[in-house]
Design an enzyme around this catalytic site. Structure first.
Site, mmCIF file in Angstrom:
data_model
loop_
_atom_site.group_PDB
_atom_site.id
_atom_site.type_symbol
_atom_site.label_atom_id
_atom_site.label_comp_id
_atom_site.label_asym_id
_atom_site.label_seq_id
_atom_site.Cartn_x
_atom_site.Cartn_y
_atom_site.Cartn_z
ATOM 1 N N HIS A 1 10.431 -6.017 0.621
ATOM 2 C CA HIS A 1 9.922 -6.246 2.003
ATOM 3 C C HIS A 1 10.714 -5.386 2.858
ATOM 4 O O HIS A 1 10.613 -3.930 3.029
ATOM 5 C CB HIS A 1 9.234 -7.520 2.397
ATOM 6 C CG HIS A 1 10.624 -8.702 1.845
ATOM 7 N ND1 HIS A 1 11.743 -8.709 2.273
ATOM 8 C CD2 HIS A 1 10.357 -9.754 1.270
ATOM 9 C CE1 HIS A 1 12.321 -9.782 1.695
ATOM 10 N NE2 HIS A 1 11.444 -10.351 1.018
ATOM 11 N N HIS B 1 6.892 -16.570 8.148
ATOM 12 C CA HIS B 1 5.411 -16.585 7.028
ATOM 13 C C HIS B 1 4.089 -17.225 8.026
ATOM 14 O O HIS B 1 3.180 -16.736 8.076
ATOM 15 C CB HIS B 1 5.610 -17.411 5.720
ATOM 16 C CG HIS B 1 4.255 -17.559 4.997
ATOM 17 N ND1 HIS B 1 3.976 -16.380 4.348
ATOM 18 C CD2 HIS B 1 3.598 -18.495 4.921
ATOM 19 C CE1 HIS B 1 2.961 -16.727 3.717
ATOM 20 N NE2 HIS B 1 2.626 -18.090 3.927
ATOM 21 N N HIS C 1 15.142 -10.202 6.634
ATOM 22 C CA HIS C 1 15.934 -10.726 5.482
ATOM 23 C C HIS C 1 15.671 -9.609 4.207
ATOM 24 O O HIS C 1 14.923 -9.940 3.610
ATOM 25 C CB HIS C 1 15.605 -11.842 4.881
ATOM 26 C CG HIS C 1 16.086 -12.599 3.932
ATOM 27 N ND1 HIS C 1 16.385 -13.948 3.822
ATOM 28 C CD2 HIS C 1 16.759 -12.305 2.754
ATOM 29 C CE1 HIS C 1 17.126 -14.345 2.976
ATOM 30 N NE2 HIS C 1 17.484 -13.205 2.157
ATOM 31 N N ARG D 1 0.949 -1.208 0.059
ATOM 32 C CA ARG D 1 -0.086 0.065 -0.045
ATOM 33 C C ARG D 1 0.811 1.186 -0.025
ATOM 34 O O ARG D 1 0.419 2.248 -0.411
ATOM 35 C CB ARG D 1 -1.049 0.003 1.393
ATOM 36 C CG ARG D 1 -1.899 1.215 1.286
ATOM 37 C CD ARG D 1 -3.030 1.048 0.146
ATOM 38 N NE ARG D 1 -4.016 2.282 0.551
ATOM 39 C CZ ARG D 1 -5.098 1.936 1.243
ATOM 40 N NH1 ARG D 1 -5.223 0.945 1.793
ATOM 41 N NH2 ARG D 1 -5.875 3.199 1.321
ATOM 42 N N HIS E 1 12.168 -22.299 8.199
ATOM 43 C CA HIS E 1 11.447 -22.231 6.736
ATOM 44 C C HIS E 1 10.342 -23.241 6.837
ATOM 45 O O HIS E 1 10.735 -24.558 7.115
ATOM 46 C CB HIS E 1 12.394 -22.521 5.752
ATOM 47 C CG HIS E 1 11.858 -22.075 4.343
ATOM 48 N ND1 HIS E 1 11.940 -20.828 3.876
ATOM 49 C CD2 HIS E 1 11.040 -22.709 3.484
ATOM 50 C CE1 HIS E 1 11.526 -20.607 2.754
ATOM 51 N NE2 HIS E 1 10.848 -21.708 2.517
ATOM 52 N N ASP E 2 9.094 -22.880 6.954
ATOM 53 C CA ASP E 2 8.014 -23.443 6.938
ATOM 54 C C ASP E 2 7.687 -24.180 8.341
ATOM 55 O O ASP E 2 6.726 -25.045 8.186
ATOM 56 C CB ASP E 2 7.937 -24.429 5.653
ATOM 57 C CG ASP E 2 7.735 -23.719 4.421
ATOM 58 O OD1 ASP E 2 7.345 -22.465 4.278
ATOM 59 O OD2 ASP E 2 7.835 -24.333 3.301
ATOM 60 N N GLU F 1 19.509 -11.936 8.019
ATOM 61 C CA GLU F 1 19.571 -12.878 6.922
ATOM 62 C C GLU F 1 19.780 -12.337 5.391
ATOM 63 O O GLU F 1 19.383 -11.264 5.391
ATOM 64 C CB GLU F 1 18.430 -13.946 6.748
ATOM 65 C CG GLU F 1 18.121 -14.623 8.194
ATOM 66 C CD GLU F 1 16.813 -15.505 7.849
ATOM 67 O OE1 GLU F 1 16.478 -16.528 8.660
ATOM 68 O OE2 GLU F 1 15.972 -15.372 6.928
ATOM 69 N N ARG G 1 16.323 -7.822 1.002
ATOM 70 C CA ARG G 1 16.650 -8.216 -0.327
ATOM 71 C C ARG G 1 17.121 -6.955 -1.107
ATOM 72 O O ARG G 1 16.612 -5.799 -0.950
ATOM 73 C CB ARG G 1 15.552 -8.916 -1.083
ATOM 74 C CG ARG G 1 15.731 -10.424 -0.350
ATOM 75 C CD ARG G 1 14.815 -11.567 -1.071
ATOM 76 N NE ARG G 1 14.847 -12.757 -1.021
ATOM 77 C CZ ARG G 1 14.366 -13.347 -0.026
ATOM 78 N NH1 ARG G 1 13.553 -12.579 0.986
ATOM 79 N NH2 ARG G 1 14.599 -14.717 0.132
#
Length: 238
Positions: A50, A214, A43, A18, A190-191, A70, A45
């Site tokens: 993000h 996540h 993390h 947004r 991770h997951d 990270e 990038r």
């Protein structure tokens, strides 16, 4: 006691969709710590889709628990961590275009490069962690490269968990045993989620840290961040 580090990238993803400053990632990090999180993970990038480098600098001023950054150890990333001096830098082999981290380092093939990066982090007083697949040899070479810890890439475990959790956990237990044998600290991420975290921890109780983003942020949409953090912490006590 295994620590819970909350990855707040998804909070920044919502903000960036947004524009503006809502939700406020700095405020969110403070709330996570207040509600019991043992650390904050980001993390950044290169494309800033993000968490941005500016976010990282702002978070450094307020994070009072462990701060984990990270990323792929490019020159810009290493300059950022040297400026910020987080508790830990986790080295991830993802290219700029990757949607998310989807593989661990080949620590044999990239041994010289990773050794140089670990030396750089050590010189700057930053704990190093190398993101690896659950392969004992990869863990062993990470130790030889001078890493302080490894982070086990747990997506394969999460993918197989509902089919056969005993088969899913087996290579992670072996990799974790190797980490303990070569005196490496041990992280995982991770997951991992509320369904599969407790079993992972029960089989590898010497984990130092799990980094979860996540699933945790998604659960917070239903339960609120305070209740969600408490639920994840309870999985690490079972």
């Amino acid at each position: 006691m295994t620590k819970l580090s909350v990855n707040i990238n998804k909070v920044a993803t919502i903000r960036n969709a947004r524009g503006g400053k809502i939700p406020d990632v700095v405020k969110f990090a403070i709330e996570c710590e207040k509600f019991g999180a043992d650390g904050i993970t980001v993390h950044p990038r290169p494309d800033g889709r993000h968490i941005t480098y500016d976010d990282v600098l702002a978070l450094k001023k307020v994070v009072t628990t462990e701060f984990n950054i990270e990323g792929y150890p490019s020159q810009s990333f290493l300059k950022l961590v040297a400026d910020v001096r987080p508790t830990q830098a986790t080295l991830v082999p993802d290219p700029p275009e990757a949607l998310t981290s989807n593989d661990g380092w080949d620590t044999v093939k990239n041994f010289d490069f990773l050794s140089d990066v670990c030396s750089f982090l050590k010189e700057n007083g930053i704990r190093s962690s190398i993101f690896v697949n659950p392969i004992a040899r990869s863990v062993e070479k990470a130790a030889e490269a001078g890493a302080d810890r490894v982070e086990l890439y747990t997506e394969p475990y999460a993918r197989l968990y509902n089919e056969n959790r005993n088969i899913a956990i087996a290579p992670f237990v072996e990799a974790a045993k190797m980490a303990r044998e070569v005196n490496l600290g041990l992280n995982a991420g991770h997951d991992l989620n509320l369904e599969n975290l407790a079993f992972f921890h029960q089989n590898i109780p010497w984990l130092d840290e799990v980094s979860i983003g996540h699933a945790l942020i998604s659960d917070a949409l239903y339960f609120g961040i305070k209740e969600t953090i408490h639920r994840y912490l309870s999985q690490l006590k079972s």
